[in-house]
Enzyme design. Structure first.
Site, short mmCIF file in Angstrom:
data_model
loop_
_atom_site.label_atom_id
_atom_site.label_comp_id
_atom_site.label_asym_id
_atom_site.label_seq_id
_atom_site.Cartn_x
_atom_site.Cartn_y
_atom_site.Cartn_z
N HIS A 1 0.83 -1.20 0.00
CA HIS A 1 0.00 0.00 0.00
C HIS A 1 0.87 1.26 0.00
CE1 HIS A 1 -3.68 2.30 1.28
NE2 HIS A 1 -2.75 3.10 1.77
N GLU A 2 1.84 1.31 0.91
CA GLU A 2 2.70 2.49 0.98
C GLU A 2 3.61 2.59 -0.25
OE1 GLU A 2 2.01 4.76 3.02
OE2 GLU A 2 0.64 3.55 4.23
N HIS B 1 1.79 4.62 -2.73
CA HIS B 1 1.94 6.06 -2.51
C HIS B 1 3.30 6.55 -3.03
CE1 HIS B 1 -1.68 6.97 -0.31
NE2 HIS B 1 -1.46 6.06 0.60
N GLU C 1 -4.48 8.15 -2.91
CA GLU C 1 -4.94 6.88 -2.37
C GLU C 1 -5.26 5.88 -3.47
OE1 GLU C 1 -5.24 4.56 0.96
OE2 GLU C 1 -4.62 6.67 0.84
#
Length: 509
Positions: free
Chosen positions: A274-275, A278, A304
């Site tokens: 997930h990160e 980003h 996001e």
């Protein structure tokens, strides 16, 4: 994986007023970038006792950047640039600088400084309160932050609700009522789907949980391995641990954090991916635009979308586990007999009785977001006092998810967000909706995405995102950016179709 300025722009002489404005704004952007490194350091490496000094350092930087952004010289520089003959890209830079200047010019510098220092101290208080399961310790800081943020919103626009003004900090181009309509559409689709799964679907056990606990060192090695596979460049990033996973940086330096849960290594793995999503956005921004709006990300929802794409549309797919499972087996004990099908089911199983948002499954996650948005707004608008928040939180957890936290550390204290800002949770759902729409468009443009995921060939996916999303920076408002990337404005249709097909198949509905 970055783009350069357009040939049409580079062939035209740069108007002097425009160049002067960018020089002035670039200093502001670089100061803000430096403040971001100080924030990262506070969350990751700073000793606990450093908070008072760090708060004053960040407050001084925020006051300095605020003064430079809102002073008369900046107003004149913007007006002069607006009168110049500008290309579309240069006009977009000026538009964004104008928007920031106009939005902040009425906010007193003293309030900016006070708010920044309070946020710095509040985050340390939040960490301590969560660790000690003591909401009363955090309540005074939370109430004071709400009051400061309301004062700021009223200074920006006294004629509109403070919550709406706060929301525009993260989503300047997607109206709140449009977001509310998307929420209603998702609730209409997700609630009955979750109910069907609970009533008709068989339980999907996790072999990763069964094989636990898993040492932090093994999980760290697994996170490093997945980042290597995805192409996260060591020379432009790093992985660390923090109380709440986050990403900080720019197109040259995009750092990520994760955290480890001994009983379930998939929590850290999906958080790391997930990160990475980003970070991929930051690293995909045009490097020659560093310090310009065109070299910055557009909004929290678009940001996001990148993290949710890589987490859900890559790392939670069957092709990913068909390719990655041997690597996981090399780092985690007790899973030698696990099949790709079992791993795929494990990372996608739903568990509505889960208390923690960042550990929630892909469907019930959005009920966590709805809960927070409703409490968020009621608190900001004065319908809930700070002392009423824990009980209100627990009531909504029972209403939406059928479970009540035994401790505030697993309830109202679990998220870091209320130690800094409000009206920000909507971005997570916007991102999920947009991720599905981008995934649909990518599969139209890129040959056999599943085969590439299975083979660990992720560069074409990252390149597509860079070309269609990252490279534009803040050139387009949200709907225009989405149309550029997918051919149509933002819609929840693709997300609803995606989850109904995926979970219908997974649970045999």
């Amino acid at each position: 994986m970055s783009s350069q300025s357009s040939d049409a722009e580079s062939d035209r002489e740069t108007p002097e007023p425009y160049e002067a404005l960018l020089d002035r704004y670039g200093r502001i952007a670089r100061l803000e970038s430096g403040a971001g490194v100080l924030y990262w350091d506070q969350q990751v490496t700073m000793p606990e006792g450093g908070t008072p000094a760090r708060g004053k350092q960040l407050a001084a930087l925020s006051a300095t950047t605020h003064e430079k952004l809102t002073n008369d010289a900046m107003a004149e520089a913007i007006a002069d640039a607006e009168d110049a003959d500008l290309t579309d890209e240069r006009a977009a830079n000026v538009r964004e600088i104008r928007r920031r200047h106009d939005r902040n010019r009425s906010v007193p510098e003293s309030l900016v400084e006070e708010l920044t220092e309070h946020i710095s101290s509040s985050q340390r208080v939040w960490q301590e309160a969560k660790a000690e399961d003591d909401f009363d310790r955090f309540a005074p800081a939370l109430g004071a932050l709400r009051d400061l943020q309301v004062r700021r919103a009223e200074a920006i626009d006294p004629d509109r609700p403070a919550y709406e003004v706060m929301y525009e900090d993260g989503e300047p181009y997607l109206p709140l009522d449009r977001m509310a309509a998307i929420f209603e559409e998702l609730k209409d689709a997700l609630v009955p789907l979750i109910e069907r799964i609970e009533a008709e679907g068989e339980d999907l056990p996790s072999p990763f949980v069964a094989a636990g606990p898993h040492p932090d060192g093994d999980q760290r090695a697994l996170s490093d391995a997945v980042l290597d596979l995805l192409g996260y460049p060591e020379e432009h990033g790093r992985l660390d641990e923090s109380a709440h996973p986050f990403t900080s940086g720019n197109q040259y330096d995009a750092r990520i954090t994760t955290r480890f849960k001994p009983e379930d290594p998939m929590d850290a793995l999906t958080a790391t991916v997930h990160e990475f999503g980003h970070a991929s956005y930051e690293l995909g921004l045009p490097r020659d635009r560093f310090g310009e709006p065109l070299g910055a990300s557009l909004s929290s929802g678009v940001h996001e979308s990148q993290s949710r794409f890589w987490e859900n549309h890559v790392a939670r797919t069957k092709p990913f586990w068909e390719g990655f499972l041997p690597t996981a087996k090399g780092h985690l004990d007790g899973i030698d007999d696990v099949t790709a099908e079992e791993a795929y089911a494990a990372v996608n199983r739903i568990y509505p009785d889960n208390l923690i948002r960042v550990e929630a499954d892909e469907l019930t996650y959005h009920l966590h977001i709805v809960l927070r948005c409703e409490l968020d707004r009621a608190f900001v608008e004065g319908d809930l006092s700070v002392d009423e928040l824990p009980a209100a939180w627990n009531r909504k957890m029972e209403e939406y998810l059928g479970v009540v936290p035994d401790a505030d550390a697993e309830g109202v204290l679990q998220d870091i967000h209320w130690s800094s800002r409000f009206a920000a949770f909507q971005g997570y759902t916007i991102g999920s909706v947009l991720a599905a729409q981008l995934d649909h468009a990518m599969r139209r443009d890129v040959d056999d995405v599943d085969a590439k995921i299975r083979a660990g060939e992720f560069e074409p996916l990252w390149d597509w995102m860079t070309e269609n999303v990252h490279s534009h920076g803040r050139r387009y408002p949200t709907d225009e950016l989405v149309e550029e990337a997918t051919g149509e404005p933002l819609t929840a249709e693709y997300f609803v179709d995606y989850v109904e097909a995926k979970f219908g198949d997974l649970y045999g509905l």
